[in-house]
Design an enzyme around this catalytic site. Structure first.
Site, PDB file in Angstrom:
ATOM      1  N   CYS A 129       3.542  22.668   1.965  1.00  0.00           N
ATOM      2  CA  CYS A 129       4.260  21.139   2.690  1.00  0.00           C
ATOM      3  C   CYS A 129       5.402  20.344   1.418  1.00  0.00           C
ATOM      4  CB  CYS A 129       3.531  20.904   1.788  1.00  0.00           C
ATOM      5  SG  CYS A 129       2.530  20.824   0.518  1.00  0.00           S
ATOM      6  N   CYS A 170       0.621  -1.254  -0.146  1.00  0.00           N
ATOM      7  CA  CYS A 170      -0.026  -0.075  -0.080  1.00  0.00           C
ATOM      8  C   CYS A 170       1.082   1.196  -0.235  1.00  0.00           C
ATOM      9  CB  CYS A 170      -1.177   0.126   1.142  1.00  0.00           C
ATOM     10  SG  CYS A 170      -1.868   1.714   1.596  1.00  0.00           S
TER      11      CYS A 170
END
Ligand SMILES: C[S@@+](CC[C@H](N)C(=O)[O-])C[C@H]1O[C@@H](n2cnc3c(N)ncnc32)[C@H](O)[C@@H]1O
Length: 468
Positions: free
Chosen positions: A425, A80
């Site tokens: 970010c 994942c």
């Protein structure tokens, strides 16, 4: 002409974690990047890509596992794409994030800066997200063990997350640790219902099938929204499924759905219909309430967002008499958060729906000194705008990962606020932009904040003061 085989590098020691969270080692003055490794690992690496001064590859043999490693909590770790750092203890994750900011500011920004403050970690290492989007797929990712087991794998339906770099492969998630556990209960319940009732999971290659995505949003007020995306309208199937969801999960306060026949999964341009409850949920940050609709952007880690905004507010040094511009305001969260300490705050943002939410959020909190405008910042902030809305004493800017367009940086310099607070970010683009500002501004404080434990992402707030 025959392709030259790429080299196999033997017994390479991984020494650091570099940009974008990639682990690296060095071989004869060349850097080699390999995913999912940890400093201290010793491995053989098959090179897949060779450039002038770096290589990329994958592990073919582990000689030694680093003592720094810890056991990942999640059974989906490694496949994942969600939590690539679960094998690192949280304090090490914070160390590497801090280093990422130092590296970017040192290498990219040729400006002087003070010591970077220690990163503000998250109280919750897991269960910190207020939103997850799961994908239905009939192309479930199969593990090597599963393929080798000889078991029947004819059913390939999955509801979970995309395998990184593979748009058509989805990991069937049993348990995700990023959101409140109620998210697992609802996702697994809906999947079981869909399997029992032979509802078709979407085929993203052939563009066939019924069920597409499932969005679950939770709030610190205990409210919960489910948004189900289907590829086409089928009244009978759809109503039965939605009724099942409504009756099975009493925690849910809002059930909405979208019919999405498009080639992609985004539904921002589509009509979202209400099936049950309210068409929004309410979240809270400090004293403020936020109204979150199915399309609204809201920071996914509410607790850490509050810390991030508090840093931005403190850096802004607001006195109550300042005019503040909040660039890239999204749904006006920062603007409304700082309004109580400002004379006036002007929020600018490209998405018109976000501006509608921003105004609504001001209204439900009784805030009357914020104004919001939609458009591209590079076109909005000009002399005329500044003349009609007032010269900013403070600018807070929070652009997307790509950073600011150079013309926006120049417009900020022209607007000439005394204080500029840059929330980012992506410390690489932040350092690039600050390098342009450095002739007129000096960096006086830097505060990294961790919004996303178990990932390499880092948020960074920088305070700049005008020098000329
Ligand atoms: C990192 S988000 C910041 C959101 C907000 N400050 C918050 O904390 O919730 C960046 C925002 O910039 C907006 N945006 C991206 N490019 C833009 C542009 N060129 N002009 C105006 N807004 C833009 C995006 O829609 C997004 O809402």
């Amino acid at each position: 002409m025959a392709r030259r085989k790429k080299p196999l590098l033997e017994r390479v020691e991984i020494t650091a974690i570099g940009a974008e969270g990639k682990a690296l080692g060095r071989v004869d003055d060349m850097v080699v990047f390999v995913p999912m490794l940890v400093p201290g690992d010793i491995v053989d690496i098959q090179v897949t890509r060779k450039r002038k001064n770096y290589m990329e590859g994958y592990v073919v043999k582990h000689h030694k596992y680093s003592g720094m490693r810890q056991e990942p909590v999640c059974s989906h770790f490694g496949i994942c794409g969600g939590c690539k750092w679960q094998h690192l203890p949280y304090e090490k994750q914070l160390e590497f994030k801090q280093q990422q900011v130092v590296d970017n500011f040192t290498r990219i920004g040729k400006f002087s800066f003070p010591e970077i403050r220690p990163i503000i970690g998250s109280d919750n290492e897991y269960h910190y997200r207020n939103k997850l989007e799961y994908t239905f797929s009939n192309r479930r990712w199969l593990t090597e063990e599963e393929i080798g087991s000889g078991n029947d794998i004819s059913s390939r339906n999955a509801l979970g997350f995309h395998v990184p770099g593979m748009f058509d492969r989805v990991v069937d998630v049993e348990k995700c640790y990023l959101q409140d556990d109620v998210s697992n209960k609802i996702r697994n319940g809906i999947k079981d219902y869909a399997l029992r009732n032979n509802l078709e999971f979407y085929d993203s290659k052939e563009h066939k099938g019924y069920l597409r995505t499932l969005v679950i949003r939770t709030s610190s007020e205990g409210e919960l929204m489910v948004v189900l995306n289907m590829a086409y309208e089928d009244k009978k199937k759809g109503e039965k499924l939605l009724k099942y969801i409504r009756d099975s999960f009493p925690e849910m306060t809002s059930l909405m759905y979208v019919i999405n026949p498009k080639l992609n999964d985004t539904f921002n341009d589509l009509d979202v219909k209400l099936f049950y409850g309210r068409d929004h949920i309410i979240d809270r940050m400090g004293d403020l309430k936020f109204r979150i609709g199915p399309k609204s952007f809201f920071q996914t880690n509410t607790q850490q967002a509050q810390k991030l905004y508090s840093v931005a507010r403190d850096f802004a040094g607001l006195t109550g008499s300042n005019i503040v511009y909040d660039l890239y305001t999204g749904t006006g969260t920062i603007a409304n958060f700082i309004a109580g300490k400002s004379r006036k705050v002007i929020g600018l943002e490209s998405v018109p729906e976000a501006i509608t939410d921003a105004r609504l959020n001001a209204q439900i909190n009784g805030i009357t000194n914020t104004e919001f405008f939609s458009g591209d910042i590079k076109d909005l902030v000009d002399n005329e705008f500044i003349e009609s809305h007032g010269r900013p004493d403070v600018i807070i800017t929070d652009p997307p990962r790509a950073g600011m367009h150079e013309s926006v940086v120049r417009a900020i310099m022209k607007a000439s606020p005394e204080i500029l607070v840059y929330v980012s970010c992506n410390p690489a683009t932040q350092a690039r932009d600050i390098a342009i500002l450095a002739g007129k501004y000096e960096v006086t404080a830097i505060q990294p904040v961790d919004m996303f434990p178990q990932t390499h992402h880092v948020e960074n707030v920088t305070l700049l003061r005008r020098t000329t």
